[in-house]
Design a protein around this motif. Structure first.
Motif, short mmCIF file in Angstrom:
data_model
loop_
_atom_site.label_atom_id
_atom_site.label_comp_id
_atom_site.label_asym_id
_atom_site.label_seq_id
_atom_site.Cartn_x
_atom_site.Cartn_y
_atom_site.Cartn_z
N HIS A 67 -9.03 2.90 4.08
CA HIS A 67 -9.74 1.91 3.28
C HIS A 67 -11.25 1.90 3.54
N ASP A 123 0.61 -2.36 1.97
CA ASP A 123 -0.37 -2.14 0.91
C ASP A 123 0.36 -2.37 -0.41
N SER A 124 -0.24 -3.17 -1.27
CA SER A 124 0.49 -3.56 -2.48
C SER A 124 0.79 -2.37 -3.40
N LEU A 364 -11.99 -1.51 -3.49
CA LEU A 364 -11.84 -2.90 -3.04
C LEU A 364 -13.15 -3.44 -2.48
N ARG A 383 -7.68 -2.25 -10.15
CA ARG A 383 -7.93 -3.70 -10.21
C ARG A 383 -9.36 -3.99 -10.64
N ARG A 388 -14.35 -7.56 -7.26
CA ARG A 388 -13.51 -6.52 -6.65
C ARG A 388 -14.35 -5.35 -6.09
N ASP B 16 -8.02 -11.26 -3.91
CA ASP B 16 -9.45 -10.93 -3.77
C ASP B 16 -10.29 -12.21 -3.88
N GLY B 21 -12.32 -8.35 -0.46
CA GLY B 21 -12.03 -7.11 0.25
C GLY B 21 -13.03 -6.80 1.35
N SER B 64 -3.53 -7.85 -4.11
CA SER B 64 -3.41 -7.16 -2.82
C SER B 64 -2.40 -7.81 -1.89
N ARG B 66 -2.86 -8.15 1.21
CA ARG B 66 -3.60 -8.56 2.41
C ARG B 66 -3.06 -9.87 2.99
#
Lengths: 419, 168
Positions: A67, A123-124, A364, A383, A388, B16, B21, B64, B66
């Motif tokens: 990431h 992680d999605s 991200l 996304r 973002r 988010d 992020g 996400s 997260r």
């Protein structure tokens, strides 16, 4: 009892002859993935599980720092260090910078995900692996920690929604356009808690890379997983990657689906998803005059060699619009090398693109292409939420590699047909 | 019993927006809490009163995986999140880390910003203290209750691990 592919994989991993939607099962996991951001939290949680010292099977635990790597700042370096030390101490599968790539491009390429497997990941976008006929779903760090300890995960068996794509692709349409179109139809919560099974002639025609792209974005409709039937293309892809064995599961013809949504491929043009939801998609021809500042071509959605080829074919012998920064990010070291060997990197550089080492980076809002206030970016990522990719007043428009490359050249959101 | 004031949100609040992020390499919950909802409203963290409750429309926590999203809500003092339904990864994460969440059909329709709210976590009752409306949240599946009862997934896992080792 008739079952879908998803149900069959879940039943097999729970040691049951059959499962039904809504049933809660304890399933054995074949692979547990984490990136450095989910791993660093999971390591803390793992330490709190009484009796847990070693991960259940180090060959089934994979950690991919991708990431904020190569480390973008001290904080990220500290995170990466902690994760590296854990991976080495536990002897898990681990891919260091220089050998790594974006997790969801890397794992299928390495043959670590195969048909019939049950994979969970911190992680999605772990749902990507449904592209090769695996059941794969994203979870949080505590679930990862518990799976490290137990080798199993609790799951609610999802109802399956069947998406049937009839007919043949129109010119310039890719898997990305199909999934943006489908997410727009379903809505960002249209498949919440459900499995999405992609079927039909339009799907059979797709490359494995395009199927991975589509499964990747199943989460953008809220789905638990996206899945594709295994065919000769899948088997050839997997055989190229590994000699390891796998099991093919097929949906029974009488299996029950929560609903079937039919798409006519003739209706699907190259798409662009407007801010600030992936479901805000429309044909690029209807985008209007929108000038752009940046283009990103890469990510777990579209960072495969097939994507780079599409972009390079459009950019060859041309120049990116003087106002636009075009950032190309090959998904893995292997993709990067292949792009080099095929001359694609030369094409990109001569077209005034910058080519980055593999990283999730800008997707991200991490690094390698953060947007300023009011800036607009066409991106092949997944996304486009508020903020973002950077400033809260920047905008991300999602598209496939053809639209991204065409927009880089024209300086505004545009389709490849307009070139 | 949870009692506080309502902070109202719309639908599809993504992770988010909850925590951007760029802060995901921070693991200290209190540091994360300073940036909660920053891209939604930069003044939120400064104005939010610990013990208050987030009431949102459908699909809260989408995007996400997260885990820092529910972690920073918890660290900021959010006593509970009430929504018609949650995105599935957020739902798991919230249960796993012990952030109280309640599925309440049409939740956003019954509450306005700043109204008083009282939740009985055991009974699942949700009361609007400003107008007296009493509502019933959806009960957790039995399996989830077992996790909650064990004190969270980590405790449950510890028990399960002992069980698996005894079987071997």
């Amino acid at each position: 009892m008739a079952m879908t592919m998803t149900e069959k994989i879940l039943a097999a991993h729970a040691g049951l002859s059959g499962v039904h939607p809504g049933q809660i099962i304890n399933a054995k996991v074949d692979l547990v993935l984490a990136n450095e951001l989910s791993a660093v939290v999971a390591i803390e949680e793992f330490g709190k599980i009484r009796g847990a010292e070693k991960v259940f099977d180090p060959r089934k635990v994979v950690i991919v720092p991708d990431h904020f790597t190569p480390n973008k700042d001290i904080q990220s370096a500290q995170v990466a260090k902690k994760v590296r030390e854990f991976a080495l101490a536990q002897q898990t599968l681990y891919f260091e910078v220089g050998r790594t790539g974006i997790e969801h491009v890397l794992l299928p390429e390495q043959g670590l995900v195969r048909p019939g497997m049950l994979v969970i990941g911190g992680d999605s976008h772990t749902c990507t692996y449904g592209g090769v006929g695996a059941f794969a779903t994203g979870v949080g760090s505590t679930d990862v920690a518990v799976a490290w300890a137990l080798g199993e995960v609790w799951l609610k068996v999802p109802p399956t929604i069947r998406l049937e794509f009839r007919g043949k692709k129109r010119p310039w349409v890719s898997g990305k356009d199909l999934i943006l179109y489908a997410v727009a139809r379903l809505g960002v919560d249209g498949a919440t808690y459900s499995a999405l099974e992609f079927t039909g002639e339009g799907i059979a025609d797709l490359s494995v890379a395009e199927r991975l792209t589509m499964a990747n974005m199943a989460i953008e409709a809220g789905a638990k997983n996206g899945i594709f039937a295994v065919d000769a293309k899948t088997e050839s892809y997997v055989r190229d990657a590994t000699d390891l064995s796998y099991t093919v599961y097929e949906s029974d013809p009488e299996a029950e689906y929560a609903q079937t949504v039919v798409f006519d491929m003739a209706d699907i043009e190259p798409q662009v998803a407007f801010p600030h939801l992936p479901s805000n998609s429309k044909p690029v021809a209807e985008a209007g005059d929108l000038s752009i500042d940046q283009v990103v071509i890469g990510s777990c959605t579209n960072g495969r060699i097939e994507d780079l080829r599409v972009a390079a074919a459009l950019l060859k012998g041309k120049k990116v619009h003087p106002r636009v920064r075009c950032i190309v990010i090959p998904g893995t070291q292997k993709v990067y090398l292949r792009a080099l060997q095929e001359g694609l990197l030369e094409t990109f550089i001569q077209a005034d693109c910058v080519v980055s080492t593999p990283t999730c980076g800008p997707c991200l809002g991490g690094h390698m292409g953060i947007l300023a206030e009011g800036e607009r970016c066409v991106s092949t990522t997944n996304r486009n939420f508020v903020g973002r990719m950077g400033h809260v007043q920047s905008e991300v428009y999602l598209a496939g590699p053809a639209v991204a490359a065409a927009s880089a050249l024209s300086g505004q959101i545009s389709g490849p047909e307009e070139l | 019993m949870i009692e506080g004031n309502v902070w109202k949100f719309g639908r599809d609040i993504d992770t988010d927006l909850i925590i951007a992020g760029r802060y995901c390499n921070i693991s200290d919950p209190d540091e994360l809490a300073k940036h909660v909802f920053e891209d939604f409203d930069p003044t939120f963290a400064g104005r939010f009163v610990p013990g208050d409750v987030v009431v949102a429309d459908a699909n809260f926590g989408c995007g996400s995986s997260r885990e820092v999203a529910p972690l920073c809500l918890k660290a900021a003092g959010v006593a509970a999140v009430v929504a018609p339904f949650f995105a599935r990864i957020f739902y798991r994460n919230a249960i796993n880390i012990g952030l109280p969440i309640f599925e309440l059909p049409d939740a956003a329709r019954y509450f306005e910003q700043g109204q008083g709210i009282r939740i009985d976590p055991d009974k699942g009752t949700v009361v609007n203290l400003s107008d007296g409306t009493s509502l019933q949240a959806v009960a957790f599946p039995q399996f989830m209750q077992k996790i909650i009862g064990a004190g969270g997934l980590l405790q449950y896992a510890g028990e399960r691990l002992r069980g698996l080792e005894n079987d071997r």
